[in-house]
Scaffold this active site. Sequence first.
Site, mmCIF file in Angstrom:
data_model
loop_
_atom_site.group_PDB
_atom_site.id
_atom_site.type_symbol
_atom_site.label_atom_id
_atom_site.label_comp_id
_atom_site.label_asym_id
_atom_site.label_seq_id
_atom_site.Cartn_x
_atom_site.Cartn_y
_atom_site.Cartn_z
ATOM 1 C CE1 TYR A 145 79.471 67.178 26.604
ATOM 2 C CE2 TYR A 145 80.737 68.946 25.588
ATOM 3 C CZ TYR A 145 79.579 68.185 25.663
ATOM 4 O OH TYR A 145 78.544 68.426 24.793
ATOM 5 C CG ASP A 240 88.590 66.653 23.301
ATOM 6 O OD1 ASP A 240 88.837 67.688 22.648
ATOM 7 O OD2 ASP A 240 87.458 66.370 23.728
ATOM 8 C CE LYS A 268 85.352 74.537 23.256
ATOM 9 N NZ LYS A 268 83.946 74.855 23.404
HETATM 10 N N1 HOZ Z 1 82.045 72.594 25.317
HETATM 11 C C1 HOZ Z 1 81.627 73.849 25.784
HETATM 12 C C2 HOZ Z 1 81.210 73.795 27.188
HETATM 13 N N2 HOZ Z 1 82.185 73.334 28.055
HETATM 14 C C3 HOZ Z 1 80.642 74.592 24.986
HETATM 15 C C4 HOZ Z 1 79.859 73.835 23.990
HETATM 16 C C5 HOZ Z 1 78.460 73.627 24.399
HETATM 17 O O1 HOZ Z 1 77.628 74.484 24.103
HETATM 18 O O2 HOZ Z 1 78.211 72.590 25.011
#
Ligand code: HOZ
Length: 428
Positions: A145, A240, A268
Amino acid sequence: MRNYDNSRKLFKRASRVIPGGVNSPVRAFRAVGGNPLFIERAKGSRIFDADGNSYIDYVLSWGPMILGHANPVVLAALKKALAKGTSYGAPTALEIELAELVLKIYPSMDKVRMVNSGTEATMSAIRVARGFTGRDKIIKFEGCYHGHADGLLVKAGSGAATFGVPDSPGVPESYARNTVTLPFNDIPALKKTIEKQWREIACVIIEPVVGNIGCVLPRPGYLEALRKLTKAHGIVLIFDEVMTGFRVAFGGAQARYGIKPDMTCLGKVIGGGLPVGAYGGRKEIMSMVSPEGPVYQAGTLSGNPLAMTAGITTIKELSKAGAYRDLEKKASQLERGLKDAAKRAGVRTRFYRAGSMFCTYFAGAEIVDYQTAKSADATLFARFFTAMLQRGVNIAPSQFEAGFMSLAHSEKDIEQTVASAYDVLKKL
Ligand code: HOZ
């Protein structure tokens, strides 16, 4: 039994004005049942909900709060910064300071651009890679992702995988056609695709440790093969590290595995709990970015002074001697405890960890990619989640998300977590 009445009421109210009652789908409890907790405050290793319940927190705002919540040093720095104004839309010395810190710790990057989120970072990095190579296609991996930009929501992990929309409606076919997806950890598939299509491929983007389908580690030699193949064919390799940066090691996955990508995306932790993302890379690639070069990318709040302050302070705290040794000690205590609890309770689980990010899968087989991650028992996970919450332990409400450890977690927190896990597991 814990009472969630106020959270329930707030969720009802939120659902009238916010789609699904949440501002990001991963916060909803749809995969585990029930209503999301509404949080009132947080301190150290704990969060407190609207009903006054307290929880040991392993979500940590999905990763950023590596020092723990409301860290006093970060708060003091923010208070000072706040008095000077919250945004200028003009350059500040703080932006240089954070950029210099990042480049020193991530020497694969010669230059870095600050943005406001991980999504912006990956989206912009890909645009730059396309501008640099003059090629259109990208390779990503199933279950990885990289935020929610069009073209990256193809076989995507995180909430997209959790809610069964890995290929989101709304992404035009013509965009998705430029995204080639491959299974993670599969060298032959990678080799075959690159050798056949390299003339069209601008970049390969990868989560070097996949944190959006739990926690999937790269097999020995996989990242090395990826580096070799991309280099040989003039393809930009983008790590990433929004999740893994400052998390699996101070220098991220690239330091942990000794690989030098062409570009890196961060987020983050570098925002210390405020909205920040960043992308950077080799000089010749980053000189494509406007106004130095022709590839456009911009942002009203980019380099925001409060966000820069929180990021700088967090990284300085992390650079203190022993910080990562301490994180490793805490995370391995949790690993030992959870593995032992599952064994004693007779429940088959697989636990994976890289530094202070980890995941327990309710699965018997090894988890090496998206397909194997999907074999985990999500129903059993949901029961585990709900019972842990009742015992005051907050983990992400999906089998497809990583957990995180902070420096604020105490030995006692971890003992309590393990004892709760054993209690729950033996009743599953
Ligand atoms: N990328 C995070 C979840 N795996 C948190 C960000 C979101 O709220 O999507």
